[in-house]
Design a protein around this motif. Structure first.
Motif, PDB file in Angstrom:
ATOM      1  N   ARG A  82      -4.047  79.109  47.405  1.00  0.00           N
ATOM      2  CA  ARG A  82      -4.992  79.164  46.280  1.00  0.00           C
ATOM      3  C   ARG A  82      -5.379  80.609  45.983  1.00  0.00           C
ATOM      4  O   ARG A  82      -5.875  80.906  44.907  1.00  0.00           O
ATOM      5  N   GLY A  89      -9.502  79.630  60.053  1.00  0.00           N
ATOM      6  CA  GLY A  89     -10.476  78.565  59.842  1.00  0.00           C
ATOM      7  C   GLY A  89     -10.280  77.891  58.500  1.00  0.00           C
ATOM      8  O   GLY A  89      -9.284  78.115  57.800  1.00  0.00           O
ATOM      9  N   TRP A  90     -11.260  77.055  58.132  1.00  0.00           N
ATOM     10  CA  TRP A  90     -11.129  76.259  56.913  1.00  0.00           C
ATOM     11  C   TRP A  90     -11.168  77.110  55.655  1.00  0.00           C
ATOM     12  O   TRP A  90     -10.843  76.630  54.580  1.00  0.00           O
ATOM     13  N   ASP A  91     -11.604  78.371  55.796  1.00  0.00           N
ATOM     14  CA  ASP A  91     -11.655  79.227  54.612  1.00  0.00           C
ATOM     15  C   ASP A  91     -10.277  79.691  54.159  1.00  0.00           C
ATOM     16  O   ASP A  91     -10.134  80.222  53.067  1.00  0.00           O
ATOM     17  N   ARG A 116      -4.231  71.713  55.939  1.00  0.00           N
ATOM     18  CA  ARG A 116      -4.796  73.004  55.515  1.00  0.00           C
ATOM     19  C   ARG A 116      -4.342  74.054  56.494  1.00  0.00           C
ATOM     20  O   ARG A 116      -4.174  73.783  57.689  1.00  0.00           O
TER      21      ARG A 116
ATOM     22  N   GLN B  75     -13.335  70.725  67.305  1.00  0.00           N
ATOM     23  CA  GLN B  75     -12.300  70.546  66.295  1.00  0.00           C
ATOM     24  C   GLN B  75     -10.908  70.525  66.918  1.00  0.00           C
ATOM     25  O   GLN B  75      -9.993  69.919  66.361  1.00  0.00           O
ATOM     26  N   LEU B 131     -12.165  72.819  47.224  1.00  0.00           N
ATOM     27  CA  LEU B 131     -11.762  73.523  48.439  1.00  0.00           C
ATOM     28  C   LEU B 131     -12.329  74.939  48.468  1.00  0.00           C
ATOM     29  O   LEU B 131     -12.548  75.515  49.531  1.00  0.00           O
ATOM     30  N   GLY B 132     -12.553  75.503  47.289  1.00  0.00           N
ATOM     31  CA  GLY B 132     -13.226  76.773  47.197  1.00  0.00           C
ATOM     32  C   GLY B 132     -12.327  77.958  47.525  1.00  0.00           C
ATOM     33  O   GLY B 132     -11.123  77.800  47.602  1.00  0.00           O
ATOM     34  N   ASP B 180     -16.661  70.334  51.406  1.00  0.00           N
ATOM     35  CA  ASP B 180     -15.486  70.531  52.250  1.00  0.00           C
ATOM     36  C   ASP B 180     -15.940  70.683  53.697  1.00  0.00           C
ATOM     37  O   ASP B 180     -17.040  71.150  53.989  1.00  0.00           O
ATOM     38  N   ILE B 181     -15.066  70.293  54.604  1.00  0.00           N
ATOM     39  CA  ILE B 181     -15.399  70.309  56.023  1.00  0.00           C
ATOM     40  C   ILE B 181     -15.857  71.700  56.489  1.00  0.00           C
ATOM     41  O   ILE B 181     -16.821  71.829  57.252  1.00  0.00           O
ATOM     42  N   GLY B 182     -15.187  72.744  55.964  1.00  0.00           N
ATOM     43  CA  GLY B 182     -15.553  74.097  56.372  1.00  0.00           C
ATOM     44  C   GLY B 182     -16.959  74.454  55.907  1.00  0.00           C
ATOM     45  O   GLY B 182     -17.741  75.082  56.638  1.00  0.00           O
ATOM     46  N   ARG B 186     -20.434  75.264  58.190  1.00  0.00           N
ATOM     47  CA  ARG B 186     -21.276  76.453  57.997  1.00  0.00           C
ATOM     48  C   ARG B 186     -22.729  76.036  57.722  1.00  0.00           C
ATOM     49  O   ARG B 186     -23.650  76.532  58.347  1.00  0.00           O
TER      50      ARG B 186
END
Lengths: 347, 826
Positions: A82, A89-91, A116, B75, B131-132, B180-182, B186
C-alpha cells in the motif's frame, strides 16, 4: 509475465473486485519504477522489493506419476504494497496472497491464503532464498535457485516438490527489464525454466510420487500495464530437446496486442524475440467457469521455424479465486513437441 | 364538495355537544393502538438486537481459541498456528472510553477473517483505508449519533491517543467500534497481544493438533448460538404479541361502543341531512372522512402512548431476555418507519372494525324511517341468537386448534377462541338470569328493573365482554404466574443445595484451588462439575437446538436433594455407573424421551449410548440439558470444561470460605457466589420476566374499566326517556340512581362469576399447553381462591367507579330535563 494480475488477485481476494485488470495501470504513487540498464544481482534480487508496488514468485510444474498420468502443479506468492516501504508489525504496508493448485485431466483443485506482512505470517528472504505464507513455502539453497523445495497444503490436496537445475537464470527483455507496452510500462522479470522435479503429490489423501519439469518466474513492478490493457495470454513451454520458450501478448481495447517473448536454448542462453517474430492465434473457444476463453492456440515463432498447437490438459483449469483466471498445464505439438503452462486473464 | 363539507361539519358538531363520547372513542382507539404498538416496538427492538448480535461482523458465528486461563496471549501463537496450517484470524478486544461512555473496541485482521465476517468488511479502496495508516474506526450509525460525531472525526481516548477517523458500518452493534488489529493493540496498550483467534476453516484431519503447536495455552470455544437467539426467544415474543392483541381487542370494544352510540344518536341528524337534500354519496364520504380523521388523530396519540409503554417496559424485558437467553438488547428504543406505518394502519383498521356496523346501518337508513329502535325485545332475541351462534363458532375453533394444532401458535389460537367464544356467549347467561329475575319479580318496580336491565344488555354487553376478558386474563395469568413463582421458588430451594458456587479461571487454578480446599476443615465436600456441549455439526441429538451436558460426581447433595419429576429406582446409582443420564424436561419433550429410552450422545470419542433414568425440571433454561456422571463425561470429552464447582460447608462458615478463596487466589477465581445470592438472582430474573406480563395484564384491566365507563356514560344519556316515566310515576331520582347502581354492580358481579371458570380454563391452557409449547416445561396447576375474591372485588370496584359519574349525574338531573322527554317528540 504471469501474475500481473497480482494486484487484482490481492484486490480480488480481499480488496475490490471492481478495480479490474485495468487497475494495474494505476499511477504508482511514490513507488519505484523499473529502469532500463539496471543490473539484477543474485541472490539479492530473489528477495522482496518493497519499494515496488507489486511482485510475485511463481512456479508451475508439469508432472507425471509412476503410471505415466499427467499432473500440473502451481505455487504462487503475490506481494502487494500500500506504500513503498517495508515495516515491522501490523503497520507494515505489505500484504501477501498465495494461490496453489493441482490439475489432472479431470480435476482442477485450488486454494488461496492471505497474510499481512511484518508479523511473520508471510515473507520473502533473499539469501538463502525463502518465500513463505502459513504452511506453504518455497526455499532454495543456490543462487540459480537450485536445491529448492516447494510445498503447499490445501483441504483436498498437498504437495512437496524438490527442484534442481544446472542452468543459470534466464533474464527476459533487456537483461531483465521487460517492456509491457508502447508507452513505457515495464517490469523486472527473470525465470528459472529448467527445474527438474522430484516429489510427492496427494489428492484427497491418495499420495503418489511424481517427477517432471517446472518453471519459476520472479517479476516485480509498480505499474506494469497501460491504461488500455485489459488482460493477457502467457505461455511457458519446455520443448523436447531441452530448450524453453516464454511468450505473452497483452490485449488492448485500442491497439493491436503488445507481444513479447524469450527463447532460452538448452544451455540456458536467453534471447529476446522480436515482436514481429511471434504469432499467437486462438483456435478454439470454450466456456470455462462462465466465460468464453480461447483454450486451443496456434503458436508460431518464425525465426525458430516453430509452428505448434497448444492444448490444455484440462480445459477447466480455472482459478476461481477472488478474480478468476485460467492457469493450467498444456501440451504442444506440431513442428516441436513439449509441455508447459498457459495463463489467461482479463476475459 | 360543498355538500360534503357541510355534511362533515354537521356530523362533527355531534362531538362538540358530547365531548365525553368523543373522549371515550378517542381513548378507546388510542389505547388499542398504544398497547398494540407498544408491544410491537418491544418486539421490533428485540429482533433488531438479535440481528445486530448476529450481524456484529459475525464474529460469534465462528468457533475460536481463547487463552485457557482467560485474558490475553502473545501474538506469536497466532503466527505459530498459521505456520502450522491452522486458518485462524487474530482478534483483540477491549474497552475504551469516549467522553463519559464505554465502547467495545474490537481489533480484527481483515485478510484472514472467516468468510462470514470478511463479507461484512469494507472492500476496495475502503479496505485500504481501513488498513491505514491512519486506518478507520468502523461504528454503527447509532454510535456516531450517540457520540455526536460525523464520519471522519477522530475522537480522543484518554490523554494521548485518538481513534482513527470514524467510518459508518451498518452491520455493527451499537457500542462496538472495529479497528485494524494493529490499531487496537496500540489503543488498548497491548502490543503483540491477542484475546481470541477465530477459526476460519476447520483444521485438516492431518493438521498438527492444537497442543502440538502451542501446548495447553489455548482452548477451543464453540461458535455462539447467536443465530439461534431469534428462535429461542420466539415464544417469548409470541407471548407478548398475544397480549398486545388482547389489549387491542379490548380497546376496540371501547371504540365500538362509542361509535355505536354516536351513530345511534346521530340518526336524527342524518335523517334530517338526507331530507334536506344531502346525497348519500356526500354523506358516505363525510362519514368516512370523519372516521379517517379520528383514526389518524387517535392513532398518533396511541403511537406516542405505545412508545411510552415500550420505553417503560424495555428495561424489564431486556433484563429478562438477557437472564433467560443471554440475548443483549440495545438500551435505547429505536423506531423504524415500518413501526409507524403498521401502528397507524392498526388504528385505521381498528376504527373501521369498530365503526363498520354503525356505518352500514346509517347508510342503509330509509330517509323517512323513524330513527328509533323499537320492538327491542324481538330484536334482542335475534341478537342473542346471533351472539350464541358466533360464540359456538369461536369455541369450536378453539377446540379444533387444540385438537389439530401442534405448535405454540395453535395454543394461542385455542386460547383466543376460548376467550372470544366465552365473551360472545356472556350475554346468554346474563339474559337468562335477568329473565328469571323478571319472572320471579313481584312488585312492578322490580319487574321493571329486570325488564329494563334486559333491554340495556346489548348496549352494555360489549363493555361487559371487555370486562370479562380482562378479569379472566387476570385470573388466568395470575394463577399461572403465582403457580410458577411457588414452583420455581421451591425448585430453587431443592436445586441450590450447595452453599457456595464458584468458577475457576483456568484448569491450573482449578487444581490449585481444589488442593487448597481439601485441606480446609470447614469445607464438607468439594463437588467439581464438568460441562460439555454437543456441537451443532456433529449432533445426532438435535441439529437446531443446543444441548449442554453436565457431569457431576456421585454425592448425597444430588441424590438426596436434586428435584426430579420422574425417576427409576436407583437412578443415581445407574448414573454413577456411567451408562445412564438424567434429562431435562425440555429436552425430554423435544426428543420425546421417557424413562428407559436410550439416547446416543455424539462425543469427540464416538457415540455414547445412555439410558434415561430420570427427568428433571430445568425452569428458565433455554438449552436442553443432560446430567451424567462426571468421570464418565471426562473420559468421553477430554477437553470438557472443568472449571465449575459446588462447595458444601456449614452455612455460617460459607462467608469465611468465600473470603479466604478470593484472597488466596484472586483472579484465579473467575466467579463466586453463595446460595442466597444465586437464589436471589434467579428470582430476580423470574420477576422481571413476568413484570412485562403483569404490566400488560394491569393495563388491560384499566382499559376494560374505561370501556365500562364509556358505555355507562353514553347509555346514561340515552336512558333519560326510559327513566322519565318512572320519575313521573313517583320514583325519586335517588331511588332511580340507586337502582342503576345496583344494576351495574349486578352485571359486574355476574361477569366476575363467569370470569372465574374462564380464567381457570385460561390458566390451564397457559400452564399445560402454551408454556409447554413455548418453553418446554409444564408447571403444576395451582388454583388460588384468594385471587378469585380479589378479582371479584376488583370487578365490583371497577363497575362502581365506572358507574359513579353517570349515576351522580342521574341523581342530580334537573326535573326539567326529565319533563322535557314528554314534550319532545325526540
Amino acid at each position: 509475465m504471469r501474475g500481473l494480475f497480482l494486484s487484482l488477485a490481492l484486490c480480488a481476494a480481499s480488496f475490490a473486485h471492481a478495480e479490474g485488470f485495468a487497475g494495474l495501470g494505476d499511477e504508482a504513487r511514490g513507488f519505484a519504477e523499473p529502469q532500463p540498464g539496471h543490473r539484477l544481482v543474485f541472490p539479492r534480487d530473489h528477495g522482496a522489493h518493497p519499494q515496488f508496488r507489486i511482485e510475485w514468485w511463481y512456479l508451475t510444474a508439469n508432472l507425471k506419476d509412476e503410471s505415466g498420468k499427467s499432473y500440473g502443479a502451481q505455487w504462487t506468492l503475490f506481494r502487494h504494497a500500500r506504500a513503498p516501504q517495508d515495516g515491522e508489525g501490523w503497520d507494515s504496508p505489505q500484504a501477501f496472497v498465495a494461490h496453489a493448485a493441482v490439475t489432472t485431466d479431470t480435476l482442477h483443485l485450488f486454494a488461496e491464503t492471505r497474510a499481512r506482512g511484518g508479523v511473520g505470517q508471510a515473507g520473502v528472504e533473499a539469501a538463502p532464498f525463502r518465500a513463505f505464507i502459513d504452511n506453504w513455502s518455497f526455499s532454495a539453497t543456490e543462487s540459480n535457485l537450485s536445491g529448492a523445495s516447494i510445498a503447499a497444503v490445501a483441504p483436498r490436496f498437498r504437495y512437496t516438490l524438490a527442484l534442481a537445475a544446472d542452468e543459470p537464470l534466464a533474464l527476459h527483455g533487456e537483461a531483465g527489464f521487460s517492456r509491457k507496452s508502447e508507452s513505457g510500462q515495464a517490469s523486472y522479470y527473470y525465470s528459472q525454466p529448467f527445474f527438474r522435479v522430484d516429489g510427492a503429490l496427494a489428492i484427497d489423501a491418495a499420495e503418489r510420487k511424481v517427477t517432471g519439469r517446472a518453471w519459476m518466474d520472479h517479476e516485480w513492478s509498480s505499474r506494469p500495464l497501460a491504461a488500455d490493457q485489459k488482460g493477457w495470454d502467457w505461455f511457458s513451454l519446455h520443448l523436447d530437446g531441452g530448450a524453453a520458450l516464454m511468450l505473452f501478448r497483452l490485449r488492448s481495447d485500442k491497439t493491436l496486442p503488445f507481444v513479447s517473448g524469450s527463447f532460452i536454448s538448452a544451455d540456458g542462453a536467453a534471447r529476446a524475440l522480436a515482436r514481429d517474430d511471434i504469432f499467437l492465434e486462438p483456435l478454439e473457444q470454450s466456456l470455462v467457469s462462465g466465460r468464453l476463453l480461447p483454450i486451443r492456440w496456434r503458436v508460431r515463432v518464425a525465426s525458430l521455424r516453430l509452428d505448434i498447437e497448444a492444448k490444455p490438459l484440462n480445459s477447466q483449469s480455472f482459478m476461481g479465486t477472488g478474480l478468476g483466471y485460467f492457469e493450467g498445464p498444456i501440451a504442444v505439438f506440431g513442428s516441436h513437441r513439449g509441455e508447459g503452462y498457459l495463463e489467461m486473464t482479463g476475459y | 364538495m360543498r355538500q360534503f363539507l357541510y355534511a362533515l361539519a354537521t356530523l362533527a358538531s355531534h362531538w362538540r355537544r358530547r365531548p365525553g363520547q368523543f373522549a371515550a372513542l378517542f381513548v378507546g382507539l388510542a389505547i388499542a393502538t398504544a398497547l398494540w404498538s407498544g408491544v410491537a416496538a418491544l418486539n421490533d427492538q428485540a429482533r433488531r438486537s438479535y440481528d445486530h448480535a448476529a450481524g456484529a461482523l459475525g464474529l460469534g458465528a465462528s468457533p475460536s481459541l481463547v487463552a485457557a486461563s482467560g485474558g490475553f496471549f502473545v501474538q506469536d501463537m497466532f503466527i505459530a498456528l498459521r505456520r502450522a496450517g491452522w486458518k485462524v484470524s487474530p482478534i483483540l478486544e477491549g474497552t475504551i472510553r469516549l467522553g463519559d461512555k464505554s465502547y467495545r473496541l474490537v481489533g480484527v485482521e481483515p485478510l484472514t477473517l472467516p468468510k462470514i465476517s470478511s463479507a461484512k468488511m469494507p472492500t476496495g479502496e475502503a479496505l485500504n483505508d481501513f488498513l491505514g495508516p491512519p486506518g478507520r474506526a468502523l461504528a454503527a450509525p447509532q454510535t456516531l449519533r450517540a457520540l455526536g460525531l460525523a464520519m471522519g472525526a477522530t475522537p480522543r481516548i484518554g490523554d494521548a491517543d485518538r481513534l482513527p477517523p470514524l467510518a459508518i458500518a451498518e452491520d455493527l452493534s451499537p457500542g462496538m467500534i472495529v479497528v485494524d488489529i494493529g490499531v487496537a493493540q496500540r489503543l488498548l496498550h497491548r502490543p503483540a497481544r491477542l484475546s481470541r483467534l477465530l477459526i476460519a476453516e476447520e483444521p485438516a484431519p492431518d493438521a498438527p493438533a492444537l497442543a502440538a503447536v502451542i501446548g495447553e495455552a489455548l482452548r477451543r470455544v464453540e461458535a455462539d448460538e447467536a443465530p439461534e437467539l431469534a428462535k429461542l426467544t420466539d415464544s417469548f415474543h409470541l407471548n407478548l404479541t398475544a397480549f398486545g392483541l388482547l389489549a387491542y381487542v379490548v380497546g376496540l370494544f371501547i371504540a365500538h361502543a362509542s361509535f355505536g352510540l354516536a351513530f345511534e344518536q346521530r340518526l336524527p341528524i342524518i335523517r334530517t341531512l338526507r331530507a334536506i337534500g344531502a346525497s348519500l354519496r356526500a354523506l358516505t364520504f363525510a362519514l368516512i372522512a370523519e372516521l379517517t380523521l379520528l383514526a389518524l388523530l387517535a392513532g398518533v396519540a396511541g403511537m406516542i402512548g405505545g412508545y411510552l409503554i415500550a420505553a417503560a417496559l424495555l428495561p424489564d424485558m431486556a433484563a429478562s431476555l438477557e437472564g433467560l437467553y443471554g440475548a443483549e438488547l440495545d438500551g435505547a428504543l429505536g423506531l423504524a418507519p415500518s413501526w409507524w406505518i403498521s401502528g397507524i394502519g392498526m388504528a385505521l383498521i381498528g376504527a373501521v372494525i369498530a365503526a363498520a356496523s354503525g356505518l352500514v346501518k346509517t347508510l342503509r337508513l330509509p330517509v323517512l324511517a323513524i330513527a328509533q329502535p323499537f320492538a327491542w325485545r324481538e330484536a334482542q332475541r335475534h341478537w342473542l341468537y346471533r351472539q350464541a351462534a358466533l360464540a359456538a363458532l369461536a369455541l369450536l375453533g378453539a377446540a379444533a386448534a387444540l385438537l389439530l394444532g401442534e405448535g405454540l401458535e395453535a395454543g394461542f389460537v385455542s386460547m383466543a377462541g376460548l376467550l372470544l367464544g366465552a365473551a360472545l356467549a356472556l350475554p346468554l347467561p346474563l339474559a337468562a338470569m335477568l329473565r328469571l329475575g323478571e319472572r320471579r319479580a313481584r312488585g312492578p318496580l322490580t319487574k321493571w328493573f329486570f325488564a329494563d336491565a334486559l333491554q340495556q344488555l346489548p348496549g352494555l354487553s360489549l363493555a361487559l365482554m371487555a370486562l370479562l376478558l380482562a378479569l379472566s386474563t387476570n385470573i388466568g395469568v395470575g394463577s399461572m404466574v403465582e403457580g410458577f413463582r411457588r414452583t420455581f421458588a421451591q425448585w430453587l430451594d431443592q436445586r441450590l443445595v450447595a452453599e457456595i458456587y464458584f468458577e475457576a479461571a483456568s484448569e491450573t487454578d482449578a487444581h490449585r484451588i481444589e488442593t487448597w480446599l481439601a485441606r480446609r476443615e470447614d469445607v464438607a465436600a468439594i463437588l467439581p462439575l464438568c460441562k460439555a456441549k454437543t456441537t451443532r455439526r456433529a449432533s445426532a441429538i438435535e441439529t437446531a437446538w443446543p444441548v449442554e451436558i453436565v457431569g457431576a460426581p456421585p454425592h448425597e447433595t444430588f441424590s438426596a436433594h436434586f428435584p426430579l419429576l420422574e425417576t427409576r429406582a436407583d437412578a443415581w446409582g445407574s448414573v454413577a455407573r456411567g451408562d445412564a443420564a438424567l434429562v431435562s424436561e425440555q429436552l425430554a419433550r423435544r426428543l420425546r424421551l421417557e424413562l428407559g429410552s436410550h439416547l446416543n450422545i455424539p462425543t469427540p470419542t464416538g457415540d455414547w449410548r445412555v439410558e434415561i433414568v430420570g427427568l428433571y425440571p430445568d425452569y428458565g433454561a433455554a438449552k436442553g440439558q443432560l446430567r451424567v456422571d462426571r468421570d464418565a463425561l471426562v473420559s468421553r470429552w477430554p477437553d470438557a470444561r472443568k472449571l465449575d464447582y459446588m462447595l458444601r460447608a456449614k452455612a455460617e462458615s460459607a462467608p469465611d470460605v468465600m473470603l479466604a478463596l478470593q484472597s488466596e487466589f484472586g483472579a484465579g477465581v473467575a466467579r463466586i457466589i453463595d446460595q442466597a445470592a444465586l437464589k436471589q438472582r434467579s428470582m430476580t430474573i423470574f420477576e422481571r420476566t413476568f413484570a412485562v406480563t403483569a404490566a400488560l395484564d394491569a393495563l388491560t384491566l384499566v382499559v376494560s374499566a374505561i370501556a365500562l365507563f364509556a358505555s355507562l356514560t353514553t347509555l346514561a344519556a340515552a336512558r333519560t326517556p326510559q327513566l322519565a316515566p318512572l320519575w313521573a310515576a313517583g320514583v325519586s331520582r335517588r331511588s332511580l340512581s340507586l337502582l342503576e347502581f345496583v344494576r351495574v354492580t349486578l352485571f359486574a358481579a355476574a361477569t366476575a362469576l363467569v370470569s372465574v371458570p374462564l380464567g381457570l380454563a385460561l390458566a390451564y391452557d397457559l400452564v399445560a399447553i402454551v408454556n409447554v409449547r413455548a418453553f418446554g416445561w409444564r408447571l403444576p396447576f395451582h388454583v388460588f381462591p384468594s385471587q378469585w375474591l380479589e378479582v371479584f372485588a376488583l370487578a365490583l370496584l371497577t363497575a362502581a367507579l365506572a358507574a359513579l359519574l353517570p349515576i351522580r349525574r342521574l341523581a342530580r338531573i334537573a326535573p326539567a330535563s326529565l319533563l322535557a322527554v314528554f314534550a319532545n317528540e325526540r
